[in-house]
Design an enzyme around this catalytic site. Structure first.
Site, PDB file in Angstrom:
ATOM      1  N   PHE A  45      -7.213  -5.054  -1.667  1.00 24.72           N
ATOM      2  CA  PHE A  45      -7.961  -3.818  -1.885  1.00 24.72           C
ATOM      3  C   PHE A  45      -7.044  -2.785  -2.532  1.00 24.72           C
ATOM      4  CE2 PHE A  45     -10.044  -5.875   1.765  1.00 24.72           C
ATOM      5  CZ  PHE A  45     -11.326  -5.990   1.242  1.00 24.72           C
ATOM      6  N   HIS A  56     -10.201   5.899   4.805  1.00 20.43           N
ATOM      7  CA  HIS A  56     -11.132   6.079   3.695  1.00 20.43           C
ATOM      8  C   HIS A  56     -12.249   7.011   4.141  1.00 20.43           C
ATOM      9  CE1 HIS A  56      -9.069   3.006   1.468  1.00 20.43           C
ATOM     10  NE2 HIS A  56      -9.372   2.058   2.337  1.00 20.43           N
ATOM     11  N   SER A  86      -7.561   0.177  -3.472  1.00 22.32           N
ATOM     12  CA  SER A  86      -7.634   1.531  -2.917  1.00 22.32           C
ATOM     13  C   SER A  86      -6.652   1.693  -1.763  1.00 22.32           C
ATOM     14  CB  SER A  86      -9.059   1.847  -2.454  1.00 22.32           C
ATOM     15  OG  SER A  86      -9.517   0.883  -1.528  1.00 22.32           O
ATOM     16  N   ASP A  87      -6.474   0.642  -0.957  1.00 21.99           N
ATOM     17  CA  ASP A  87      -5.483   0.682   0.125  1.00 21.99           C
ATOM     18  C   ASP A  87      -4.079   0.843  -0.454  1.00 21.99           C
ATOM     19  OD1 ASP A  87      -7.724   0.092   1.608  1.00 21.99           O
ATOM     20  OD2 ASP A  87      -6.994  -1.833   2.348  1.00 21.99           O
ATOM     21  N   ASN A  88      -3.772   0.020  -1.471  1.00 20.34           N
ATOM     22  CA  ASN A  88      -2.438   0.029  -2.061  1.00 20.34           C
ATOM     23  C   ASN A  88      -2.143   1.348  -2.774  1.00 20.34           C
ATOM     24  OD1 ASN A  88      -2.355  -2.626  -1.184  1.00 20.34           O
ATOM     25  ND2 ASN A  88      -2.924  -3.459  -3.178  1.00 20.34           N
TER      26      ASN A  88
END
Length: 392
Positions: A166, A27, A168-170
């Site tokens: 999360f 990130h 955003s991770d996926n």
């Protein structure tokens, strides 16, 4: 891919029926803002995880991780979270995500192949989940949409692993595009792309090997009253990416946050600043203005260091040297390099973006770091990558 095929065949006596690759990830800005429905900017990278699977005739699950030379086992009828299973728990969580959602799957022999271990961060555990989810979906020809696949991973995270999910991770693991960053908008539960075309720049990830320690529990910030406070500081603007931004009137901000302790106030301010930095970084990329992008990245690190309190002297030392690669004082306002701590924080990982002509000098600074601090960092020059894909 040949390596994972060979390892799977050597371990189980048969070639894999399917092999899926998922990228690592880091990130750039905003990974600590998801609870507040803000935005995160991420890059999927060419540090891949491979998952190879063959079906079994029973309900057993057998796992093999070649790089750590470990074998684990479980069963679809008795999936249990075990502390000692570490990386294998991620695979069990995905299996649980399918079965708890009403999908029918069988026993499997599974091989994990990754040159980067999950303990380093860089999204490796999420890549294991994403790759195994796509592999199982296609191996069993499941009628499972992208949204349902995300729900499979979420059930595994929340119900089986008992950890936060999360998105955003996926999103980064599943949907990224080579040559672009991916931006997660938590308020809309959606992702977007922004082409990343600074061709004269090189991106480095550094695992400093500094031990992580907990200075404070970030989840203590995840209280509804704090989200409401920040929500009151939003203003809707149609000409702003995402449709809103935080107000910039210092008096109004201080009045709104006067009801919390000084420590909480500083951390809520850092969330507010992070959203601004995401917007500024995106605008810099969109306009091809590296100076603007780099200022946002560097400012974000200063916020993480001074207000969110998750950096450490060793990481700060490296990033200071990154910003000294250009000795010309004219570039203080318009930096030609940038960098930031990334991940869970207080120790371990950072990223740096430098000019191609500065690569050797950057590496010499890493060698100097080793002599001064005694840690032996792992340094990876990375590029953006596509999301998960079937390779066999």
């Amino acid at each position: 891919m040949k390596a994972v095929n060979d390892m799977h065949e050597l371990e189980y006596g048969e070639k894999p029926e399917i092999v899926v690759k998922a990228p690592g990830r880091f990130h750039l800005i905003g990974e600590h803002s998801c609870f507040f429905k803000d935005k995160t900017m991420s890059m999927a990278i060419n540090l891949p995880v491979y998952i190879a699977i063959t079906k079994r005739d029973d309900s057993s699950l057998k796992f093999y991780f070649q790089q750590v030379n470990e074998r684990k086992k479980s069963s679809l009828t008795s999936l249990k979270l075990k502390k000692e299973d570490k990386w294998a728990n991620a695979l069990k969580a995905v299996a649980y995500g399918f079965t708890s959602g009403g999908f029918t799957i069988g026993g499997m022999n599974i091989t994990v192949y990754s040159e980067i271990l999950p303990s380093a961060g860089f999204g490796i555990t999420t890549a294991i989940k994403a790759a195994s989810a796509v592999a199982i979906k296609n191996l069993y020809n499941l009628n499972c949409s992208d949204m349902e696949l995300l729900q499979v991973i979420e059930r595994g995270n929340r119900r089986f692993l008992k950890v936060n999910n999360f998105i955003s991770d996926n999103f980064a693991a599943l949907f990224s595009r080579k040559g672009s960053l991916i931006i997660t908008d938590f308020s809309k539960n959606k992702w977007d792309y922004i082409p990343f075309n600074f061709e004269d720049k090189k991106v480095f990830l550094v695992d400093t090997k500094v031990p992580r320690i907990n200075i404070w529990d970030e989840e203590s910030l995840h209280e509804p009253q704090y989200a409401l406070l920040l929500g009151d500081l939003r203003e809707h603007k149609s000409n702003i990416y995402g449709g809103w931004q935080y107000i910039d009137d210092v008096t109004d901000i201080n009045e709104e946050l006067a009801v919390v302790s000084e420590g909480v106030r500083r951390k809520l301010l850092s969330v507010l600043y992070e959203h601004h930095d995401v917007l500024e970084a995106r605008e810099g990329i969109e306009k091809g203005d590296f100076f603007k992008f780099a200022r946002s990245v560097n400012h974000s690190h200063e916020t993480m260091r001074d207000m969110f309190n998750i950096s450490c002297p060793e990481i700060d030392w490296i990033l200071k040297r990154v910003n000294e690669l250009e000795p010309n004082l004219d570039f203080i306002r318009n930096p030609v390099t940038c960098g930031r701590i990334t991940g869970k924080g207080f120790g371990r990982c950072l990223y740096a973006i430098v000019r191609e002509s500065d690569v050797d000098n950057f590496n010499s600074k890493i060698s100097e770091f080793e002599k001064i601090f005694g840690f032996h960092p792992a340094v990876y020059q990375v590029e953006s990558s596509d999301g998960v894909s079937i390779v066999r």
